[in-house]
Design a protein around this motif. Sequence first.
Motif, mmCIF file in Angstrom:
data_model
loop_
_atom_site.group_PDB
_atom_site.id
_atom_site.type_symbol
_atom_site.label_atom_id
_atom_site.label_comp_id
_atom_site.label_asym_id
_atom_site.label_seq_id
_atom_site.Cartn_x
_atom_site.Cartn_y
_atom_site.Cartn_z
ATOM 1 N N TYR A 51 7.514 17.062 -1.196
ATOM 2 C CA TYR A 51 8.082 16.121 -0.234
ATOM 3 C C TYR A 51 7.844 14.701 -0.733
ATOM 4 C CZ TYR A 51 3.163 16.733 1.002
ATOM 5 O OH TYR A 51 1.800 16.868 0.935
ATOM 6 N N THR A 52 8.476 13.747 -0.075
ATOM 7 C CA THR A 52 8.235 12.332 -0.343
ATOM 8 C C THR A 52 7.211 11.834 0.668
ATOM 9 O OG1 THR A 52 10.488 11.982 -1.131
ATOM 10 C CG2 THR A 52 9.273 10.030 -0.422
ATOM 11 N N PRO A 53 6.141 11.205 0.216
ATOM 12 C CA PRO A 53 5.142 10.724 1.172
ATOM 13 C C PRO A 53 5.677 9.550 1.982
ATOM 14 C CG PRO A 53 4.618 9.943 -1.025
ATOM 15 C CD PRO A 53 5.778 10.891 -1.177
ATOM 16 N N GLU A 54 4.994 9.242 3.053
ATOM 17 C CA GLU A 54 5.281 8.032 3.811
ATOM 18 C C GLU A 54 4.515 6.869 3.180
ATOM 19 O OE1 GLU A 54 5.528 8.349 8.192
ATOM 20 O OE2 GLU A 54 4.720 10.371 7.902
ATOM 21 N N PHE A 55 5.100 5.679 3.277
ATOM 22 C CA PHE A 55 4.510 4.500 2.650
ATOM 23 C C PHE A 55 4.144 3.454 3.694
ATOM 24 C CE2 PHE A 55 6.869 6.464 -0.754
ATOM 25 C CZ PHE A 55 6.120 6.204 -1.891
ATOM 26 N N GLY A 56 3.022 2.794 3.453
ATOM 27 C CA GLY A 56 2.627 1.640 4.261
ATOM 28 C C GLY A 56 2.058 0.579 3.341
ATOM 29 N N HIS A 57 2.611 -0.627 3.386
ATOM 30 C CA HIS A 57 2.192 -1.691 2.472
ATOM 31 C C HIS A 57 1.375 -2.740 3.213
ATOM 32 C CE1 HIS A 57 5.348 0.314 0.156
ATOM 33 N NE2 HIS A 57 4.622 -0.072 -0.889
ATOM 34 N N LEU A 58 0.138 -2.887 2.776
ATOM 35 C CA LEU A 58 -0.844 -3.729 3.459
ATOM 36 C C LEU A 58 -0.622 -5.192 3.099
ATOM 37 C CD1 LEU A 58 -3.913 -1.463 2.652
ATOM 38 C CD2 LEU A 58 -2.362 -1.322 4.618
ATOM 39 N N GLU A 62 0.792 -4.987 -0.642
ATOM 40 C CA GLU A 62 2.164 -5.480 -0.550
ATOM 41 C C GLU A 62 2.773 -5.759 -1.921
ATOM 42 O OE1 GLU A 62 4.516 -9.302 1.472
ATOM 43 O OE2 GLU A 62 2.381 -8.983 1.849
ATOM 44 N N ASP A 63 1.928 -6.072 -2.908
ATOM 45 C CA ASP A 63 2.447 -6.392 -4.240
ATOM 46 C C ASP A 63 3.159 -5.207 -4.880
ATOM 47 O OD1 ASP A 63 -0.208 -5.364 -4.144
ATOM 48 O OD2 ASP A 63 -0.415 -5.719 -6.281
ATOM 49 N N LEU A 64 2.941 -4.003 -4.365
ATOM 50 C CA LEU A 64 3.579 -2.812 -4.919
ATOM 51 C C LEU A 64 4.825 -2.391 -4.143
ATOM 52 C CD1 LEU A 64 0.349 -0.795 -5.728
ATOM 53 C CD2 LEU A 64 1.887 -1.871 -7.365
ATOM 54 N N LEU A 65 5.204 -3.190 -3.154
ATOM 55 C CA LEU A 65 6.353 -2.828 -2.322
ATOM 56 C C LEU A 65 7.633 -2.684 -3.142
ATOM 57 C CD1 LEU A 65 7.693 -2.373 0.415
ATOM 58 C CD2 LEU A 65 7.788 -4.862 0.721
ATOM 59 N N SER A 66 7.837 -3.570 -4.125
ATOM 60 C CA SER A 66 9.088 -3.526 -4.895
ATOM 61 C C SER A 66 9.226 -2.249 -5.715
ATOM 62 C CB SER A 66 9.180 -4.752 -5.816
ATOM 63 O OG SER A 66 8.118 -4.746 -6.757
ATOM 64 N N SER A 67 8.110 -1.567 -5.975
ATOM 65 C CA SER A 67 8.183 -0.325 -6.761
ATOM 66 C C SER A 67 8.477 0.891 -5.885
ATOM 67 C CB SER A 67 6.868 -0.092 -7.519
ATOM 68 O OG SER A 67 5.816 0.244 -6.626
ATOM 69 N N THR A 68 8.437 0.726 -4.583
ATOM 70 C CA THR A 68 8.581 1.876 -3.688
ATOM 71 C C THR A 68 9.953 2.532 -3.756
ATOM 72 O OG1 THR A 68 6.890 0.949 -2.236
ATOM 73 C CG2 THR A 68 8.307 2.662 -1.305
ATOM 74 N N PRO A 69 11.065 1.778 -3.723
ATOM 75 C CA PRO A 69 12.359 2.473 -3.847
ATOM 76 C C PRO A 69 12.488 3.243 -5.154
ATOM 77 C CG PRO A 69 12.629 0.085 -4.036
ATOM 78 C CD PRO A 69 11.250 0.339 -3.543
ATOM 79 N N ARG A 70 11.907 2.722 -6.232
ATOM 80 C CA ARG A 70 11.923 3.442 -7.508
ATOM 81 C C ARG A 70 11.197 4.779 -7.359
ATOM 82 N NH1 ARG A 70 9.965 -1.327 -11.674
ATOM 83 N NH2 ARG A 70 11.822 -2.659 -11.540
ATOM 84 N N GLN A 71 10.045 4.716 -6.692
ATOM 85 C CA GLN A 71 9.251 5.940 -6.569
ATOM 86 C C GLN A 71 9.911 6.945 -5.623
ATOM 87 O OE1 GLN A 71 5.145 5.007 -5.820
ATOM 88 N NE2 GLN A 71 4.901 3.965 -7.779
ATOM 89 N N ILE A 72 10.576 6.426 -4.593
ATOM 90 C CA ILE A 72 11.277 7.334 -3.683
ATOM 91 C C ILE A 72 12.382 8.077 -4.430
ATOM 92 C CG2 ILE A 72 12.851 7.379 -1.704
ATOM 93 C CD1 ILE A 72 11.076 5.211 -0.435
ATOM 94 N N ALA A 73 13.105 7.365 -5.295
ATOM 95 C CA ALA A 73 14.143 8.015 -6.102
ATOM 96 C C ALA A 73 13.523 9.040 -7.053
ATOM 97 C CB ALA A 73 14.921 6.966 -6.884
ATOM 98 N N LEU A 74 12.383 8.687 -7.633
ATOM 99 C CA LEU A 74 11.705 9.616 -8.541
ATOM 100 C C LEU A 74 11.238 10.851 -7.782
ATOM 101 C CD1 LEU A 74 10.500 10.387 -11.252
ATOM 102 C CD2 LEU A 74 8.541 8.898 -10.758
ATOM 103 N N ASN A 113 1.665 7.478 -11.427
ATOM 104 C CA ASN A 113 1.217 7.340 -10.046
ATOM 105 C C ASN A 113 1.960 8.289 -9.104
ATOM 106 O OD1 ASN A 113 1.547 5.760 -7.273
ATOM 107 N ND2 ASN A 113 -0.419 5.168 -8.164
ATOM 108 N N PRO A 114 3.303 8.286 -9.102
ATOM 109 C CA PRO A 114 3.986 9.234 -8.210
ATOM 110 C C PRO A 114 3.847 10.688 -8.639
ATOM 111 C CG PRO A 114 5.578 7.868 -9.407
ATOM 112 C CD PRO A 114 4.239 7.301 -9.681
ATOM 113 N N VAL A 115 3.750 10.960 -9.932
ATOM 114 C CA VAL A 115 3.552 12.348 -10.358
ATOM 115 C C VAL A 115 2.229 12.878 -9.821
ATOM 116 C CG1 VAL A 115 3.060 13.822 -12.361
ATOM 117 C CG2 VAL A 115 5.053 12.302 -12.378
ATOM 118 N N ASP A 116 1.167 12.078 -9.943
ATOM 119 C CA ASP A 116 -0.124 12.513 -9.414
ATOM 120 C C ASP A 116 -0.082 12.658 -7.897
ATOM 121 O OD1 ASP A 116 -1.345 12.749 -11.840
ATOM 122 O OD2 ASP A 116 -2.317 10.792 -11.797
ATOM 123 N N ASP A 117 0.575 11.716 -7.218
ATOM 124 C CA ASP A 117 0.691 11.824 -5.764
ATOM 125 C C ASP A 117 1.420 13.110 -5.377
ATOM 126 O OD1 ASP A 117 -0.633 9.458 -5.352
ATOM 127 O OD2 ASP A 117 1.153 8.260 -4.927
#
Length: 490
Positions: free
Chosen positions: A240-247, A216-228, A200-204
Amino acid sequence: MASAPVRVRFCPSPTGNPHVGLVRTALFNWAFARHAKGTLVLRIEDTDAARDSEESYEQLLDSLRWLGLDWDEGPEVGGPHAPYRQSQRMEIYADVAARLQDAGHAYRCYCTTEELDARRDAARAAGKPSGYDGHCRDLTSEQTAAYEAEGRTAIVRFRMPEHPITFNDLVRGELTFTPENVPDYGIVRANGAPLYTLVNPVDDALMEITHVLRGEDLLSSTPRQIALYAALIELGVAKYTPEFGHLPYVMGEGNKKLSKRDPQASLNLYRERGFLPQGLLNYLSLLGWSFSADQDTFTMDEMVAAFEIEDVNANPARFDLKKAEAINADHIRRLDVKTFTEACGPWLRAPHAPWSPENFDQAAWEAIAPHAQTRLTVLSDITANVDFLFLDAPVDDEASWLKAMKEGSDALLLTAREQLAAADWNAEALKNAVLAAGEAHGLKLGKAQAPVRVAVTGRTVGLPLFESLEVLGRDRTLARIDAALAKLGA
């Protein structure tokens, strides 16, 4: 990145029927992209061969087309970052995973499931975080060789930084995750298959996504993806690192998150019932966002003009079917008559229509349509509202018959028949005829018309009676009243 053109993505998995929570996510991404005059990328996450199907893939695209949620890059459209199906991008993920290991950002983990479970249980018993404990983080070449000599297989884990990760969520504000709560995580299975956490982050990154709007269920994975992302930037994979918004969650019955298994979650249900795409989207947009304090019904163009992701509410949103139906009814009334007439078409034909195709009368339908339009909640309601026009006899509804045919109804119907037979055949004259019949028996119009309605349509409720009689015609109306009188023994 602040000056980069907006690029967002919607990346569903083709598993089962699309559900309304998925549609809400697609809608917010679409509205965000259109408002910013940016790009919406449709990407298909089809790496789970056991659950994904081509049928679900086709159904997904068909559903998005029906809703009018168009995309700028992706399947059937193409684009500079093709292919847009993850199953066709496996070599890319393998290459990135290898580069992450070579650079020391990822490592092979040989821990067995039993070993992991035992260490987690021990950590919980000691009151410590139970995530992965870094056991294989710094294996020596000898230790690695020993594990492989045992015949162990290894997954690939990403090495998380040992400092807090803070980011500004576009919906929730500033959030911080500490290292003990975000342990090293798997990115490649032991069989070599890449995990969502990698693909997912590689494609992004490769598709240059600027904003990630997701549940919102994917919020816990966001810090992992930011580090990646930081590692991918170092490797030149990401810019760059994208901006995140969790619905916010969409809640169903009993204060529980609406799941795929809930009957009211299925998009197909609303399509089959005859929700208008714009009506359903209008309602779904209100699950976490509002157009204005005093207006719930609006067009998609109006939504696009007004939509700001910062206006999305972080609190869970409750799915209210009654409100969804009310908003859809508003959109039905907004249609011009010609569009409404055409939109009802599927419910006036087999398999929905209970009458023979040769009994359908287009002129009668067009005459009654304006009166039906104000009565419908969903388009499928039309079938029961107009069946009296196209069936050989009214429906047999015992409950309606018993409710309307009280003592004295036979006398009232006899008088009404006489008055109707002598009347000019237009709605106003027919109303006056039934009114006169009621007055002759000491009844107001509401009471007088009930037996007439059931005699002619079979139901106690329906379209405006006198306009219905006008379209049905003199001969059929009188014949049905005669049949009712015979049933009453008059």
